[in-house]
Design a protein around this motif. Structure first.
Motif, PDB file in Angstrom:
ATOM      1  N   ASP A  14       0.849  -1.243   0.167  1.00  0.00           N
ATOM      2  CA  ASP A  14      -0.001   0.067   0.176  1.00  0.00           C
ATOM      3  C   ASP A  14       0.828   1.231  -0.091  1.00  0.00           C
ATOM      4  OD1 ASP A  14      -2.148  -1.609   0.281  1.00  0.00           O
ATOM      5  OD2 ASP A  14      -2.238  -1.532   2.444  1.00  0.00           O
ATOM      6  N   VAL A  45      -2.823   4.424  -2.891  1.00  0.00           N
ATOM      7  CA  VAL A  45      -2.769   3.098  -3.452  1.00  0.00           C
ATOM      8  C   VAL A  45      -2.831   1.922  -2.868  1.00  0.00           C
ATOM      9  CG1 VAL A  45      -2.203   1.903  -5.648  1.00  0.00           C
ATOM     10  CG2 VAL A  45      -2.056   4.480  -5.276  1.00  0.00           C
ATOM     11  N   ASN A  76      -3.165  -2.334  -2.457  1.00  0.00           N
ATOM     12  CA  ASN A  76      -2.735  -3.296  -3.238  1.00  0.00           C
ATOM     13  C   ASN A  76      -1.956  -2.948  -4.724  1.00  0.00           C
ATOM     14  OD1 ASN A  76      -2.432  -6.048  -4.370  1.00  0.00           O
ATOM     15  ND2 ASN A  76      -4.762  -6.221  -4.630  1.00  0.00           N
ATOM     16  N   LEU A  77      -0.950  -2.190  -4.587  1.00  0.00           N
ATOM     17  CA  LEU A  77      -0.219  -1.462  -5.657  1.00  0.00           C
ATOM     18  C   LEU A  77      -0.003  -2.531  -6.584  1.00  0.00           C
ATOM     19  CD1 LEU A  77       0.987   0.922  -6.431  1.00  0.00           C
ATOM     20  CD2 LEU A  77       3.256   0.327  -5.447  1.00  0.00           C
ATOM     21  N   ASN A 100      -1.228  -5.401  -7.465  1.00  0.00           N
ATOM     22  CA  ASN A 100      -2.653  -6.220  -7.870  1.00  0.00           C
ATOM     23  C   ASN A 100      -2.647  -7.517  -7.871  1.00  0.00           C
ATOM     24  OD1 ASN A 100      -5.258  -5.484  -8.863  1.00  0.00           O
ATOM     25  ND2 ASN A 100      -4.762  -5.964 -11.038  1.00  0.00           N
ATOM     26  N   THR A 101      -2.148  -7.954  -6.667  1.00  0.00           N
ATOM     27  CA  THR A 101      -2.224  -9.459  -6.400  1.00  0.00           C
ATOM     28  C   THR A 101      -3.634  -9.813  -6.224  1.00  0.00           C
ATOM     29  OG1 THR A 101      -2.084  -9.251  -4.228  1.00  0.00           O
ATOM     30  CG2 THR A 101      -0.125  -9.260  -5.038  1.00  0.00           C
ATOM     31  N   ASN A 102      -3.941 -11.111  -6.707  1.00  0.00           N
ATOM     32  CA  ASN A 102      -5.268 -11.777  -6.418  1.00  0.00           C
ATOM     33  C   ASN A 102      -5.305 -12.924  -5.649  1.00  0.00           C
ATOM     34  OD1 ASN A 102      -4.084 -13.180  -8.465  1.00  0.00           O
ATOM     35  ND2 ASN A 102      -5.675 -12.816 -10.028  1.00  0.00           N
ATOM     36  N   PRO A 113      -9.259  -5.994  -5.526  1.00  0.00           N
ATOM     37  CA  PRO A 113      -8.320  -5.444  -6.644  1.00  0.00           C
ATOM     38  C   PRO A 113      -7.542  -3.941  -5.999  1.00  0.00           C
ATOM     39  CG  PRO A 113     -10.587  -4.855  -7.120  1.00  0.00           C
ATOM     40  CD  PRO A 113     -10.411  -5.948  -5.986  1.00  0.00           C
ATOM     41  N   ARG A 114      -6.548  -3.391  -7.035  1.00  0.00           N
ATOM     42  CA  ARG A 114      -5.945  -2.399  -6.716  1.00  0.00           C
ATOM     43  C   ARG A 114      -7.188  -1.117  -7.003  1.00  0.00           C
ATOM     44  NH1 ARG A 114      -3.120  -1.797 -11.679  1.00  0.00           N
ATOM     45  NH2 ARG A 114      -1.837  -3.202 -10.873  1.00  0.00           N
TER      46      ARG A 114
END
Length: 92
Positions: free
Chosen positions: A23, A44, A46-47, A49-51, A81-82
């Motif tokens: 973050d 921002v 989850n910069l 954008n891991t899932n 999500p991001r």
């Protein structure tokens, strides 16, 4: 018709991957004279954008080990999500 749930594997035999989140927050304050100022900021979450899957179905059946997708806690099954958040503050 009756049915019952029976756990057949010991607790801890299924492990989920580790979750690493980044973050980021940046902010800049601008003086407007006197005691007044404006602060502009951006966050921002989850910069990268891991899932990552956080929860899986552990009951035997066709959905075994799939991400948990039903019920009130379904949104916590996969990392959100991001998200970008922009804001400003005025101090006087």
């Amino acid at each position: 018709m009756r049915s019952f749930l029976m756990n057949v594997e010991p607790v801890g035999t299924i492990r989920l991957p580790t979750t690493n989140l980044v973050d980021l927050r940046t902010a800049k304050r601008f003086a407007l004279g006197g005691a007044r100022s404006v602060e502009v900021r951006a966050d921002v979450f989850n910069l990268l954008n891991t899932n990552t899957v956080l929860r899986r179905v552990l009951q035997s059946g066709s959905t075994y080990l799939l991400p948990f997708v039903s019920g009130a806690n379904a949104t916590t099954a996969i990392v959100l999500p991001r998200i970008l958040q922009i804001g400003a503050s005025f101090n006087f």
